[in-house]
Design a protein around this motif. Sequence first.
Motif, PDB file in Angstrom:
ATOM      1  N   ALA A  14       0.805  -1.222   0.113  1.00 24.68           N
ATOM      2  CA  ALA A  14       0.033   0.165  -0.052  1.00 24.68           C
ATOM      3  C   ALA A  14       0.973   1.220  -0.071  1.00 24.68           C
ATOM      4  O   ALA A  14       1.718   1.194   0.767  1.00 24.68           O
ATOM      5  CB  ALA A  14      -1.022   0.052   1.229  1.00 24.68           C
ATOM      6  N   VAL A  15       0.599   2.114  -1.004  1.00 21.09           N
ATOM      7  CA  VAL A  15       1.482   3.320  -1.014  1.00 21.09           C
ATOM      8  C   VAL A  15       0.687   4.654  -0.946  1.00 21.09           C
ATOM      9  O   VAL A  15      -0.211   4.672  -1.493  1.00 21.09           O
ATOM     10  CB  VAL A  15       2.439   3.201  -2.576  1.00 21.09           C
ATOM     11  CG1 VAL A  15       3.044   4.541  -2.877  1.00 21.09           C
ATOM     12  CG2 VAL A  15       3.060   1.859  -2.642  1.00 21.09           C
ATOM     13  N   ALA A  16       1.239   5.624  -0.265  1.00 23.55           N
ATOM     14  CA  ALA A  16       0.569   6.698   0.048  1.00 23.55           C
ATOM     15  C   ALA A  16       0.420   7.446  -1.084  1.00 23.55           C
ATOM     16  O   ALA A  16      -0.353   7.988  -1.490  1.00 23.55           O
ATOM     17  CB  ALA A  16       1.330   7.365   1.146  1.00 23.55           C
ATOM     18  N   ASN A  17       1.567   7.664  -2.106  1.00 23.56           N
ATOM     19  CA  ASN A  17       1.562   8.708  -3.107  1.00 23.56           C
ATOM     20  C   ASN A  17       2.357   8.460  -4.221  1.00 23.56           C
ATOM     21  O   ASN A  17       3.652   8.068  -3.724  1.00 23.56           O
ATOM     22  CB  ASN A  17       1.843  10.119  -2.598  1.00 23.56           C
ATOM     23  CG  ASN A  17       1.403  11.321  -3.420  1.00 23.56           C
ATOM     24  OD1 ASN A  17       0.832  10.928  -4.380  1.00 23.56           O
ATOM     25  ND2 ASN A  17       1.792  12.460  -3.132  1.00 23.56           N
ATOM     26  N   VAL A  18       2.194   8.326  -5.113  1.00 28.20           N
ATOM     27  CA  VAL A  18       2.990   8.058  -6.496  1.00 28.20           C
ATOM     28  C   VAL A  18       2.510   9.468  -7.270  1.00 28.20           C
ATOM     29  O   VAL A  18       1.639   9.676  -7.768  1.00 28.20           O
ATOM     30  CB  VAL A  18       2.442   6.915  -7.265  1.00 28.20           C
ATOM     31  CG1 VAL A  18       3.628   6.612  -8.437  1.00 28.20           C
ATOM     32  CG2 VAL A  18       2.779   5.628  -6.066  1.00 28.20           C
ATOM     33  N   ARG A  81      -1.599  -0.745  -3.997  1.00 30.06           N
ATOM     34  CA  ARG A  81      -2.940  -0.126  -3.747  1.00 30.06           C
ATOM     35  C   ARG A  81      -2.588   1.426  -3.247  1.00 30.06           C
ATOM     36  O   ARG A  81      -1.521   1.583  -2.493  1.00 30.06           O
ATOM     37  CB  ARG A  81      -3.558  -0.569  -2.610  1.00 30.06           C
ATOM     38  CG  ARG A  81      -4.823   0.163  -2.165  1.00 30.06           C
ATOM     39  CD  ARG A  81      -5.281  -0.119  -0.588  1.00 30.06           C
ATOM     40  NE  ARG A  81      -6.216   0.783  -0.542  1.00 30.06           N
ATOM     41  CZ  ARG A  81      -6.392   1.930   0.123  1.00 30.06           C
ATOM     42  NH1 ARG A  81      -5.203   2.767   0.218  1.00 30.06           N
ATOM     43  NH2 ARG A  81      -7.444   2.666   0.857  1.00 30.06           N
ATOM     44  N   LEU A  82      -2.771   2.316  -4.185  1.00 30.44           N
ATOM     45  CA  LEU A  82      -2.365   3.522  -4.117  1.00 30.44           C
ATOM     46  C   LEU A  82      -3.279   4.637  -3.159  1.00 30.44           C
ATOM     47  O   LEU A  82      -4.623   4.424  -3.300  1.00 30.44           O
ATOM     48  CB  LEU A  82      -2.297   4.250  -5.491  1.00 30.44           C
ATOM     49  CG  LEU A  82      -1.548   3.679  -6.381  1.00 30.44           C
ATOM     50  CD1 LEU A  82      -1.508   4.402  -7.764  1.00 30.44           C
ATOM     51  CD2 LEU A  82      -0.028   3.393  -6.038  1.00 30.44           C
ATOM     52  N   GLU A  83      -3.131   5.212  -1.942  1.00 30.47           N
ATOM     53  CA  GLU A  83      -3.969   5.881  -1.140  1.00 30.47           C
ATOM     54  C   GLU A  83      -4.515   7.128  -1.992  1.00 30.47           C
ATOM     55  O   GLU A  83      -5.534   7.600  -2.051  1.00 30.47           O
ATOM     56  CB  GLU A  83      -3.014   6.306  -0.320  1.00 30.47           C
ATOM     57  CG  GLU A  83      -4.133   7.140   0.821  1.00 30.47           C
ATOM     58  CD  GLU A  83      -3.225   7.436   2.154  1.00 30.47           C
ATOM     59  OE1 GLU A  83      -3.193   8.577   2.419  1.00 30.47           O
ATOM     60  OE2 GLU A  83      -2.612   6.457   2.823  1.00 30.47           O
ATOM     61  N   LYS A  84      -3.692   7.847  -2.827  1.00 28.34           N
ATOM     62  CA  LYS A  84      -4.162   8.958  -3.808  1.00 28.34           C
ATOM     63  C   LYS A  84      -3.993   8.253  -5.258  1.00 28.34           C
ATOM     64  O   LYS A  84      -2.884   8.018  -5.756  1.00 28.34           O
ATOM     65  CB  LYS A  84      -3.084   9.908  -3.553  1.00 28.34           C
ATOM     66  CG  LYS A  84      -3.399  11.030  -4.304  1.00 28.34           C
ATOM     67  CD  LYS A  84      -2.611  12.369  -4.199  1.00 28.34           C
ATOM     68  CE  LYS A  84      -3.107  13.540  -5.060  1.00 28.34           C
ATOM     69  NZ  LYS A  84      -1.692  14.437  -5.416  1.00 28.34           N
ATOM     70  N   PRO A  85      -5.222   8.226  -5.882  1.00 28.87           N
ATOM     71  CA  PRO A  85      -5.230   7.855  -7.436  1.00 28.87           C
ATOM     72  C   PRO A  85      -4.469   8.659  -8.307  1.00 28.87           C
ATOM     73  O   PRO A  85      -4.281   9.817  -8.054  1.00 28.87           O
ATOM     74  CB  PRO A  85      -6.830   8.087  -7.689  1.00 28.87           C
ATOM     75  CG  PRO A  85      -7.324   7.879  -6.363  1.00 28.87           C
ATOM     76  CD  PRO A  85      -6.440   8.606  -5.217  1.00 28.87           C
ATOM     77  N   ASP A  97      -6.198   3.515  -9.026  1.00 30.51           N
ATOM     78  CA  ASP A  97      -5.782   3.364  -7.478  1.00 30.51           C
ATOM     79  C   ASP A  97      -5.265   1.910  -7.046  1.00 30.51           C
ATOM     80  O   ASP A  97      -4.764   1.604  -6.113  1.00 30.51           O
ATOM     81  CB  ASP A  97      -6.500   3.981  -6.534  1.00 30.51           C
ATOM     82  CG  ASP A  97      -7.986   3.315  -6.028  1.00 30.51           C
ATOM     83  OD1 ASP A  97      -8.156   2.490  -7.273  1.00 30.51           O
ATOM     84  OD2 ASP A  97      -8.743   3.474  -5.232  1.00 30.51           O
ATOM     85  N   LEU A  98      -5.687   0.911  -7.892  1.00 24.48           N
ATOM     86  CA  LEU A  98      -5.297  -0.407  -8.011  1.00 24.48           C
ATOM     87  C   LEU A  98      -4.261  -0.908  -9.214  1.00 24.48           C
ATOM     88  O   LEU A  98      -5.044  -0.795  -9.968  1.00 24.48           O
ATOM     89  CB  LEU A  98      -6.540  -1.281  -7.687  1.00 24.48           C
ATOM     90  CG  LEU A  98      -7.556  -0.944  -6.491  1.00 24.48           C
ATOM     91  CD1 LEU A  98      -8.858  -1.803  -6.756  1.00 24.48           C
ATOM     92  CD2 LEU A  98      -6.956  -1.112  -5.235  1.00 24.48           C
ATOM     93  N   VAL A  99      -3.338  -1.255  -8.642  1.00 24.19           N
ATOM     94  CA  VAL A  99      -2.387  -1.808  -9.613  1.00 24.19           C
ATOM     95  C   VAL A  99      -1.673  -2.994  -9.609  1.00 24.19           C
ATOM     96  O   VAL A  99      -1.173  -3.327  -8.570  1.00 24.19           O
ATOM     97  CB  VAL A  99      -1.091  -0.764  -9.852  1.00 24.19           C
ATOM     98  CG1 VAL A  99      -0.240  -0.996 -10.838  1.00 24.19           C
ATOM     99  CG2 VAL A  99      -1.572   0.839  -9.974  1.00 24.19           C
ATOM    100  N   PHE A 100      -2.095  -3.832 -10.670  1.00 30.21           N
ATOM    101  CA  PHE A 100      -1.579  -5.295 -10.488  1.00 30.21           C
ATOM    102  C   PHE A 100      -0.817  -5.697 -11.721  1.00 30.21           C
ATOM    103  O   PHE A 100      -1.105  -5.540 -13.102  1.00 30.21           O
ATOM    104  CB  PHE A 100      -2.805  -6.366 -10.662  1.00 30.21           C
ATOM    105  CG  PHE A 100      -2.320  -7.719  -9.984  1.00 30.21           C
ATOM    106  CD1 PHE A 100      -1.198  -8.362 -10.837  1.00 30.21           C
ATOM    107  CD2 PHE A 100      -2.979  -8.178  -9.077  1.00 30.21           C
ATOM    108  CE1 PHE A 100      -0.921  -9.618 -10.354  1.00 30.21           C
ATOM    109  CE2 PHE A 100      -2.656  -9.453  -8.691  1.00 30.21           C
ATOM    110  CZ  PHE A 100      -1.516 -10.224  -9.082  1.00 30.21           C
ATOM    111  N   GLY A 101       0.768  -5.498 -11.631  1.00 30.89           N
ATOM    112  CA  GLY A 101       1.619  -5.707 -12.360  1.00 30.89           C
ATOM    113  C   GLY A 101       2.034  -7.231 -12.736  1.00 30.89           C
ATOM    114  O   GLY A 101       2.106  -7.928 -11.867  1.00 30.89           O
TER     115      GLY A 101
END
Length: 153
Positions: A14-18, A81-85, A97-101
Amino acid sequence: MDLSSLLRPAAVRAVANVASKKRLFQDLADIAAQAYGLDAAIIVDALQERESLGPTGVGHGVALPHARLHGLDHVVGVFMRLEKPLDFDAVDRQPVDLVFGLLAPKSSGVDHLKALALVSRTMRNEDTCKKLRSNTDPAALHGVLTTTQGLAA
């Protein structure tokens, strides 16, 4: 094939900000490097090359970036999972906001497509996405992904 065979718990974050898509690919690559012992620079290049063919943002806040790599012997996954889309040029123009690589061997052929279809089905399930969006704990996120996939079929 199931998600528990593709996705190690260490490859879920889970990542706050990208700040950008490029940064997202770097973060995905760094996680894959740590979880699977892969070369992050090669992953970033492969993801960017694939993305240049067309955006992998599939809509409803979900992105499925994927690439094929030399030196890999089976398909592996990374979930964030991105906290900020993040603006991702998705097909519905909505931020992600949900990234599955997914990373697959260069010669994987049908295995890569099966894995992509499995992930796509799982990530199209509204209940699964709702559970993912309501959790920030990586272990809980991994659990949601690996135990609810049967609901997506």
